[in-house]
Design an enzyme around this catalytic site. Sequence first.
Site, PDB file in Angstrom:
ATOM      1  N   GLU A 215      -4.700  27.394  28.675  1.00 16.70           N
ATOM      2  CA  GLU A 215      -5.478  27.854  29.821  1.00 16.70           C
ATOM      3  C   GLU A 215      -6.240  29.088  29.370  1.00 16.70           C
ATOM      4  O   GLU A 215      -5.677  30.181  29.287  1.00 16.70           O
ATOM      5  CB  GLU A 215      -4.555  28.156  31.009  1.00 16.70           C
ATOM      6  CG  GLU A 215      -3.796  26.949  31.524  1.00 16.70           C
ATOM      7  CD  GLU A 215      -4.706  25.880  32.115  1.00 16.70           C
ATOM      8  OE1 GLU A 215      -5.864  26.200  32.457  1.00 16.70           O
ATOM      9  OE2 GLU A 215      -4.263  24.727  32.237  1.00 16.70           O
ATOM     10  N   CYS A 249      -9.632  35.212  35.055  1.00 14.89           N
ATOM     11  CA  CYS A 249     -10.225  34.243  34.123  1.00 14.89           C
ATOM     12  C   CYS A 249     -11.323  33.413  34.776  1.00 14.89           C
ATOM     13  O   CYS A 249     -12.216  32.925  34.079  1.00 14.89           O
ATOM     14  CB  CYS A 249      -9.148  33.347  33.532  1.00 14.89           C
ATOM     15  SG  CYS A 249      -8.231  32.376  34.764  1.00 14.89           S
TER      16      CYS A 249
END
Length: 469
Positions: A215, A249
């Site tokens: 991720e 993110c």
Amino acid sequence: MNNPETDDLSALLDRQRAAWRENEPTPAQRLRDLGKLREVLKRRFDELADAMSADFGRRSKHESLLTDGMTVLHEIDHQRRHLARWSRSRHRLADWLFWPARTEVQYRALGVVGIISPWNYPVNLALIPLVSAIAAGNHVMLKPSEHTPRTSALLRELLAEVFPAERVSTVLGGPELAARFASLPFDHLFFTGSTEIGRKVMAAAAPNLTPVTLELGGKSPAIIAPGYPIDTAAQRIAAGKLLNAGQTCIAPDYVLVANDQREAFVAAMRAYVLRHYPDLTTTPDYTSIVHDGHYRRLHALVEEARAAGAEVVTLPADSAHDAGRRVFAPTLIVDPDPSLHVMQEEIFGPILPVIGYARIEEAVAFVNARPRPLAFYHFDLERRRTRGVLKAILAGGATVNDCVLHIAQSELPFGGVGPSGMGHYHGHAGFLTFSKQMPVLYQARWSSMALLRPPYAKLADFVTRLLTR
């Protein structure tokens, strides 16, 4: 085991794997474990919020409750609600040629899972993959970030209250320990962090052929289509960008807006900051940058753009920066040159490049000329154009007419594509990530395959011609 971080990591993995093989957690055990985790997390979350604030220097408690508290509790509830159904074998119809055989798919735990979690959402990004791994029946070794040491230590204490060490262990340490951790022969390795470190994690896992979920991040764009209310777009983009001071993110990393709306967008962003953060120094709602090195990096990105002649707009003013407390004021960079670092690197802070375009096709081309992002945000009132833009741009995930919110949907898989990551989690996708979908065929007393054994005769000739026509 009092200090698992000083223990030999390989020996710790061996003990966890032996314990798993001896007593693989049943669905009932997993439900009890997740229920206890929920109870302890809820009871001790104020301690975690205080630890996160101390690690950052200042972190909004409300944002901690929403992003690190509510999200994890919601994920636990979702996994517990569906665990029994997800764990059951699924019957499949065997191909007619093989009748009367029957088939099914079994959902089996992998064994011992390694999780390396980052500092920006130190509870969420450690516990949500852990919840999925536990729900699927695995044991877990967790390596949280060294950049949030108080939170990581408290997470270890909290998890030890819920799980015996042979089921869940938390190891603490810096980059050297993380490198050794990534090289262990886990049954699955889950990493959240930067693309640069993701490459190193994947390389460390490769000799063991350890499956990895990465991720990562990247530069997540937002496109504001002509005709969309600019004030609404600015408010929603600002909310997504300034959450956790941009240390997210999936924060919008740059905005593409029609040339004739750039000034209006800048004005709307200024109004948003003045309304929601009237004094960045005293407000408890604006999060500090996590450490001095990251603060200096953000400052260097802005100064490089300023030196290159880009327009830099600090909101509400340059004086709002406070290096001593690592308060970095929201900053817009208008039409930066694409070669600047602020347009090449993931920003991970409250800096937002604003880029004008003449036609929306030009904006789409700009996005597609760059690596595939983790998230994409499109603001548009025209459904047909929205469908066309979504079809043209491939990203890890997307939100239309808002930012960030797709990550909070339990029924949606979350993950990147290419440089922004591989694999998915959240909800059922997380359960599947940490499970082996094992196909099983049950042969009947009489097998149709008996007709296709040598020595081949006329019946075999007829059947093979029929099957290959």
